[in-house]
Design a protein around this motif. Structure first.
Motif, PDB file in Angstrom:
ATOM      1  N   HIS A 157       0.851  -1.191   0.000  1.00 14.33           N
ATOM      2  CA  HIS A 157       0.000   0.000   0.000  1.00 14.33           C
ATOM      3  C   HIS A 157       0.884   1.239   0.000  1.00 14.33           C
ATOM      4  N   LEU A 206      -6.705   5.719   3.635  1.00 12.94           N
ATOM      5  CA  LEU A 206      -7.066   4.763   4.689  1.00 12.94           C
ATOM      6  C   LEU A 206      -8.193   3.822   4.290  1.00 12.94           C
ATOM      7  N   PHE A 241       2.266  -1.686   4.579  1.00 15.02           N
ATOM      8  CA  PHE A 241       1.644  -0.363   4.521  1.00 15.02           C
ATOM      9  C   PHE A 241       2.732   0.701   4.624  1.00 15.02           C
ATOM     10  N   SER A 288       3.947   4.056   5.722  1.00 20.03           N
ATOM     11  CA  SER A 288       3.518   4.972   6.767  1.00 20.03           C
ATOM     12  C   SER A 288       4.331   6.265   6.709  1.00 20.03           C
ATOM     13  N   LEU A 297      -3.669   3.802   9.439  1.00 18.45           N
ATOM     14  CA  LEU A 297      -2.999   2.669   8.791  1.00 18.45           C
ATOM     15  C   LEU A 297      -2.189   1.863   9.789  1.00 18.45           C
ATOM     16  N   THR A 318       4.199  -2.194   8.877  1.00 16.06           N
ATOM     17  CA  THR A 318       4.212  -0.834   8.330  1.00 16.06           C
ATOM     18  C   THR A 318       5.663  -0.395   8.201  1.00 16.06           C
TER      19      THR A 318
END
Length: 248
Positions: free
Chosen positions: A102, A129, A153, A155, A176, A196
């Protein structure tokens, strides 16, 4: 935990892996896609703009790396039906998904919460999100078909320590972090690892917008950091789960 700096991508270390990258058309997303393809992975490059995706495709192919797959999708306006179609396409073509990165996000605007434009708040939270939540929810069935799957993810420092005027962007990154930690607990008994990562300062369009007075030439390029993502998708990182990682 410490991540290896200047990780050297090994040829074919991700051979046969199928990995989806959002926001793959430029910046860090393109750099990640290049390194993953260099490592032998089949990269599904997802982005909202087909023309920039085609440019990114050419960059990967011209470098001599494994041919990627382009998947245009506007995360702000995508519906559950769009995500279901993506799931169906991935399972039909590959029968699994080995990685979900992501990366896509927008900055929104930097201003006090009491002055924040409500429409921009909603669109920023949607892209940063809500879309990752929906995309993950619909792709977990494909990830569960992998022998070794990873969800990562992207971040930010403002998603781990609050900073004034970062508004919806900061809130979305905090969200997240919570989503990732919840998923890592829920998927603990599966073969899916969730983490993350804060990539730190980079010479990107978003960074220029956030810090217009900054000398961009002093910052590392995205391609100077993207190899760490390959490491996190590799066999060497198979035990890393539920972590808040940082490249810097």
């Amino acid at each position: 935990m410490k991540l290896p700096k200047n990780y050297k991508v090994k040829q074919n270390e991700l051979n046969s892996k199928v990995i989806l990258v959002t926001g793959a058309n430029k910046g860090f997303g393109l750099a990640i896609s290049m390194d993953l393809a260099k490592a032998g992975a089949t990269v599904i490059m997802l982005g909202r703009d087909l023309s920039s995706l085609e440019y990114a495709y050419d960059a990967v192919v011209d470098a001599g790396y494994k041919e990627p797959i382009l998947y245009p999708l506007d995360l702000e306006g995508a519906s559950p039906e769009n995500y279901q179609e993506l799931q169906d396409n991935i399972i039909e073509k590959f029968n699994r998904l080995d990685g979900l990165i992501h990366n896509a996000a927008i900055l929104g605007t930097q201003m006090p919460i009491d002055q924040y434009d409500i429409k921009l708040w909603y669109s920023t939270l949607q892209i940063n999100l809500s879309a990752p939540f929906m995309l993950t929810q619909f792709l977990i069935p494909a990830l569960k078909k992998s022998d070794d799957a990873r969800i990562l993810f992207l971040s930010s420092s403002v998603g781990r320590k609050a900073r004034a005027y970062w508004g919806a962007y900061s809130v979305s990154k905090f969200g997240l972090e919570g989503l990732a930690m919840t998923l890592s607990e829920e998927l603990e008994k599966t073969k899916i690892k969730v983490n993350t990562i804060n990539p730190g300062k980079m010479r990107t369009e978003m960074r220029r917008t956030a810090y217009p007075a900054e000398d961009a030439s002093t910052l590392p390029k995205p391609e100077e950091k993207s190899s760490v993502i390959v490491y996190l998708l590799s066999k060497e990182a198979e035990r890393i789960n539920g972590e808040q990682l940082s490249i810097d």
